[in-house]
Enzyme design. Structure first.
Site, short mmCIF file in Angstrom:
data_model
loop_
_atom_site.label_atom_id
_atom_site.label_comp_id
_atom_site.label_asym_id
_atom_site.label_seq_id
_atom_site.Cartn_x
_atom_site.Cartn_y
_atom_site.Cartn_z
CE1 TYR A 96 0.79 1.41 4.36
CE2 TYR A 96 0.96 -0.99 4.41
CZ TYR A 96 1.21 0.25 4.98
OH TYR A 96 1.90 0.32 6.17
CB CYS A 97 1.29 4.22 -1.69
SG CYS A 97 -0.09 4.48 -2.84
CD1 TRP A 98 -1.74 10.33 0.65
CD2 TRP A 98 -1.81 9.41 2.67
NE1 TRP A 98 -2.56 11.12 1.45
CE2 TRP A 98 -2.61 10.56 2.70
CE3 TRP A 98 -1.71 8.64 3.84
CZ2 TRP A 98 -3.31 10.99 3.84
CZ3 TRP A 98 -2.39 9.05 4.98
CH2 TRP A 98 -3.18 10.21 4.96
CB SER A 104 0.44 1.13 -4.00
OG SER A 104 -0.72 1.75 -4.50
CE1 TYR A 125 -1.17 3.99 8.33
CE2 TYR A 125 -1.25 6.33 7.80
CZ TYR A 125 -1.13 5.31 8.73
OH TYR A 125 -0.97 5.62 10.06
#
Length: 354
Positions: A96-98, A104, A125
């Site tokens: 995952y990323c933000w 991602s 996230y």
């Protein structure tokens, strides 16, 4: 093409399988808060993000994207090698990323191209944080273990867990024992955001229909604050106060803190100057300098006992219960706690039915 999961399914996959979880955000983002169990493999590190951000402001999105590829394109093989070091042949990588966007998706494309299966978190996230905060709103049947300093509350909580009871150890998650001396011998505390993530993740693994044991705490555990909805529920939940002989309390504290240096104990005692007062602080430091730890503990307990009694007075007295225990017989203690728990919740069931 990588599978994309909603946060509930993503967390369920984490808890039911044995995947590798990768956070592709920068190191500072990761440090502030992350999904528990994640390892950090930044697509863009802090310095890269700064460069991309400047380019975005000065030249726009298209140029910023090009700058990002310029910075990390040559590192794709490094990402693959790093990923292969932490997975087995059959494992899937959850990442995952933000916000579940470009970072991602790029990392997933790189790894999938190299033959590594990946699963993405929809919304990233940011979505996990929303989910985490919702966990504190779930109605739970808390039962609080209280007792004066040295009563062995954390020990009892761990014993209950070993015997199949649901427990939540906030001090373990906070890396702190909850007192002025609570940080001695512990690793650094997590950031507040990550502390909340840890609690939420742990709570999600429990059954809200069954009692959950938790230790009586003040609002803050070291520098970290217990989330307000959880703390409010703790304050309004039944409390079982365990009572042991003062001599045994002193010995338990001596066993736990006697292994630390006088210098460490002294430094933390000085922090209590405002609460202790000058005369009592001077006496406490003298006892430490004389290596009279038993005398020092007895003196400090006069302060901690008053603090404990004040905290107890703020609770609903009708929900406070008390049992005397003897640590020579753990089976008897366990039976007493379970018996008290059953009485408390059977009474609540009757009251709610009337």
């Amino acid at each position: 093409m990588a599978e994309i999961l909603q946060v509930e399914d993503f967390v369920s996959r984490l808890q039911s399988e044995n995947p590798v979880l990768i956070d592709v955000r920068s190191e500072s983002e990761f440090y502030n808060g992350r999904i528990p169990g994640a390892v950090n493999l930044p697509l863009l590190n802090d310095e890269h993000r700064k460069e991309v951000g400047i380019t975005y402001k000065q030249k726009g999105r298209s140029q910023a994207v090009e700058k990002g590829f310029e910075l990390v394109g040559g590192k794709f093989i490094d990402f693959v090698k790093a990923a292969k070091k932490i997975i087995s042949e059959q494992q899937t990588i959850l990442l995952y990323c933000w916000r579940g966007g470009m970072r991602s998706n790029i990392m997933s494309w790189v790894l999938e191209t190299a033959g590594i299966r990946t699963v993405l978190l929809k919304g990233g996230y940011k979505n996990y944080r929303r989910w985490a905060l919702k966990q504190f709103e779930v109605q739970r049947k808390l039962i609080v273990i209280g007792g004066k300093t040295g009563s062995g509350k954390t020990f009892l909580l761990n014993e209950l867990a070993k015997r199949g009871e649901q427990t939540l150890d906030l001090e373990a998650l906070a890396n702190h024992r909850g007192s002025a001396y609570g940080a001695i011998g512990k690793p650094p505390q997590p950031r507040q955001e990550h502390f909340e993530n840890l609690i939420a993740y742990y709570l999600s693994k429990t059954n809200p229909e069954l009692p959950l044991w938790i230790e009586n705490e003040s609002r803050k555990v070291g520098s970290l604050q217990i989330p307000n909805p959880l703390f409010d529920r703790m304050m309004n939940s039944p409390l079982i106060e365990v009572v042991i002989r003062d001599e045994e309390r002193v010995q338990r504290i001596l066993d736990e803190y006697g292994k630390f240096s006088v210098e460490e104990l002294r430094a933390n005692t000085v922090k209590l100057e405002r609460s202790l007062g000058g005369a009592r602080l001077k006496e406490a430091l003298q006892l430490l300098d004389e290596k009279n730890l038993t005398g020092w503990i007895k003196l400090m307990l006069t302060y901690y006992d008053k603090t404990y009694q004040y905290g107890l007075s703020l609770r609903n007295q009708e929900k406070n219960f008390q049992i005397e225990i003897n640590y020579d017989n753990m089976n008897e203690i366990f039976q007493s706690l379970i018996s008290e728990k059953e009485k408390i919740f059977s009474t609540q069931l009757v009251a709610s039915a009337q």
